[in-house]
Design an enzyme around this catalytic site. Structure first.
Site, PDB file in Angstrom:
ATOM      1  N   HIS A 183      -2.285   8.182   5.516  1.00  0.00           N
ATOM      2  CA  HIS A 183      -2.701   6.902   4.935  1.00  0.00           C
ATOM      3  C   HIS A 183      -4.117   6.589   5.432  1.00  0.00           C
ATOM      4  O   HIS A 183      -4.987   6.239   4.646  1.00  0.00           O
ATOM      5  CB  HIS A 183      -1.701   5.826   5.363  1.00  0.00           C
TER       6      HIS A 183
ATOM      7  N   CYS B  40       0.814  -1.219   0.000  1.00  0.00           N
ATOM      8  CA  CYS B  40       0.000   0.000   0.000  1.00  0.00           C
ATOM      9  C   CYS B  40       0.843   1.263   0.000  1.00  0.00           C
ATOM     10  O   CYS B  40       0.315   2.367  -0.136  1.00  0.00           O
ATOM     11  CB  CYS B  40      -0.938  -0.025   1.193  1.00  0.00           C
TER      12      CYS B  40
ATOM     13  N   HIS C  53      -9.882   2.148   0.338  1.00  0.00           N
ATOM     14  CA  HIS C  53      -8.438   1.947   0.175  1.00  0.00           C
ATOM     15  C   HIS C  53      -8.211   1.369  -1.216  1.00  0.00           C
ATOM     16  O   HIS C  53      -8.597   0.240  -1.497  1.00  0.00           O
ATOM     17  CB  HIS C  53      -7.925   1.002   1.255  1.00  0.00           C
TER      18      HIS C  53
END
Lengths: 375, 209
Positions: free
Chosen positions: A271, A141, A305
């Site tokens: 994030h 990620c 996400h």
């Protein structure tokens, strides 16, 4: 080595995500607090909120089609198509692709070879008439943010003049089943930094942005790259560090390389996945860095996400928000967690300066941070 | 100029350091990797929970980190890592997908290894390395690009050493080499005593002949 005075600009950006297509349109939806997440039954039988972005018109190669569209839309904004073999220029350009699982649907259909990332890269090279296959960065990620840093590094040292960074990942049964098995999915839309957050929402997106040392390439650049940093947690393969060590190191490295201090940061796009441990790790890290006062948000509450796309998508949208001096709220953060306090945006905010700090963290314990001056 | 300080290769069940064989393992991949683990005297129970990609990368990297430790290098702060391969985590991806395809539940222990950078992650955890790491996927290693990134880590990011390693257990789409996977090749690069490293030299270490 190239001059330290060299300016590396970002521009010619494009995104397609659950809130639509086009960076300006998506940002506008965010400023209206639109949520692109919808409930869906996931493998294993549970309900989860997910962000779907793409019509399934191309069952064999849905990501490739979206990436090619993104490349075309980025190219169309440049004064010259320096990425094409048809341009007649010496190849001083490259494309970097940030993805975690690429065209994973091909593996689901039993074609493992075609699902491999070099296969996807090669098909993109041919279809988009690129000088070479995209360089594939796959750091979970953190890939998107790291890909932008790598692009800027390769321009700074003089290897390329122009680099297009593409991020893309699909919402797949492959990934949904895995996150479901980890009990990592939120039942409703994810709520980053909220006290009651209970997991991530997965989304899909493609995003592209061009970095170049040639200002004449852009009609209107969106940012100037300043610096970047990386750091590892060296802690756990799938769990974030309790101390935020890797993230602190990544941000410190970026600040050190820039000659700036924490006081220069105008906005943090975190994030912020909505998982209990990730968001706490980030709060600990930003607290250690003395950045708890900086207006901070996570974009994940809007479109989930988006994995390998996330760093590119969120950087582009954050730069555009800073240009408007309107920072989207951190959607879903209704009741802020008290552990360590951050300035999480619950109303549309104003940046303290034009300097964006974008961070991403991923499985494997990797962390990336970049500083970009919004234009 | 960057120097090659040491290199490891794991091919045909043999693990070697600078061309000298350290250990041999036989049998299926899992048995072979376990035999090498024992033979080089590793005692790291987490090894047995990893997928084959991570075990392969960890084994090939081990002699180089041992050297760094002996030499007193600052592994915690000043050793960068670049990991590479052609197939990402394809073999583990297939293992994760099989039960899901049949409508059964996925295994979380398998799923966490369906990312190509987990090999790098396991190496950094094993050796307590907090410095930069990057994972690149390509059909073949691009030694010019790798040397550029390595040089930048050393010149501007404060690293004293960079480890660059290719490890793969799954033949890639355009594979034309001998079918003797698993294969790993790792290079330890820095400014210390060694031989000047050229792109051709790096290519030779990272490629199965």
């Amino acid at each position: 080595m190239a001059s330290r005075e060299m300016k590396i600009l970002l521009g010619a950006d494009h995104v397609t995500c659950p809130l639509g297509s086009g960076s300006a349109a998506v940002l506008s939806a965010m400023l209206n607090s639109t949520c692109g997440l919808r409930p869906e039954q996931v493998p294993g039988g549970a309900m989860a909120s997910v962000g779907r972005a793409f019509q399934q018109q191309h069952p064999d190669r849905p990501l490739e089609v979206q990436l090619l569209d993104c490349i075309a839309r980025c190219r169309a904004q440049l004064s010259e198509d320096i990425f094409s073999t048809r341009s007649g220029r010496t190849p001083r350009s490259a494309v970097i692709l940030s993805t975690t699982k690429g065209e994973i649907g091909m593996l689901e259909n039993g074609d493992v070879r075609s699902a491999l990332l070099p296969s996807l890269a090669e098909r993109i090279r041919v279809s988009a008439s690129l000088h070479a296959a995209p360089i594939v960065v796959s750091n979970a990620c953190a890939s998107g943010t790291l890909a932008i840093k790598l692009a800027a590094d390769l321009i700074r040292v003089g290897r390329y003049d122009h680099v297009m960074v593409l991020g893309g990942d699909l919402l797949s049964r492959f990934t949904l089943s895995g996150f479901a098995s980890l009990h990592a999915l939120s039942a409703g839309p994810c709520r980053p930094f909220d006290r009651t957050r209970d997991g991530v929402s997965l989304g899909e997106a493609v995003a592209g942005v061009v970095l170049s040392n040639d200002p004449s390439l852009f009609a209107e650049p969106v940012g100037e790259y300043i610096s970047g940093g990386m750091g590892n947690d060296a802690n756990h393969i799938s769990g974030p560090s309790r101390t935020g060590e890797g993230l602190v190191r990544a941000v410190d490295a970026a600040l050190h390389a820039s000659g700036r201090t924490r006081k220069d940061i105008g906005h943090i796009n975190a994030h912020g996945t909505g998982s209990v441990y990730n968001d706490r790790m980030e709060a600990v890290a930003f607290g250690r860095l003395g950045m708890e006062h900086v207006p901070t948000n996570s974009h994940k509450g809007y479109f989930g996400h988006t994995l390998g796309a996330a760093g590119v998508l969120e950087t582009v949208l954050s730069l555009r928000a800073m240009r408007l001096k309107q920072l989207p709220i951190s959607l879903g953060a209704n009741d802020l967690d008290e552990l360590p306090p951050l300035n999480v945006l619950q109303a549309i905010g104003t940046p303290l300066s034009n300097t964006l700090l974008k961070t991403s963290s991923g499985f494997g314990g990797c962390n990336a941070a970049i500083l970009i001056e919004a234009c | 100029m960057l120097n090659l300080l040491a290199s490891t290769r794991l091919t045909g069940g043999r693990l070697s350091l600078n061309g000298n064989e350290l250990a041999q393992g036989h049998g299926e991949d899992a048995a072979m990797l376990r035999a090498l683990y024992t033979a080089i005297g590793m005692d790291y129970p987490k090894f047995h929970k990893m997928d084959a990609y991570a075990r392969l990368a960890l084994l090939a990297a081990e002699p180089l980190y041992r050297m760094l430790r002996t030499d007193g290098a600052d592994i915690e702060n000043a050793v960068g890592l670049i990991t590479l391969n052609g197939s990402g985590s394809a073999a583990t991806d297939v293992e994760h997908w099989e039960p899901v395809r049949r409508g059964e539940l996925a295994s979380p222990a398998v799923f966490v290894y369906t990312l190509p950078n987990t090999g790098a992650g396991e190496i950094t955890i094993r050796h307590g390395a907090f410095g930069p790491s990057i994972c690149l996927i390509s059909e073949h290693p691009d030694p010019d690009l790798l040397l550029t990134i390595t040089d930048d880590m050393i010149t501007t990011q404060g690293m004293t050493h960079v480890i660059v390693g290719w490890s793969d257990i799954f033949a890639t789409p355009f594979w034309s080499g001998p079918p003797t996977l698993p294969f790993a090749g790792f290079a330890l690069i820095g400014h210390g005593a060694g031989t000047p490293l050229t792109p051709t030299g790096l290519q030779a270490i990272l490629t199965q002949h």
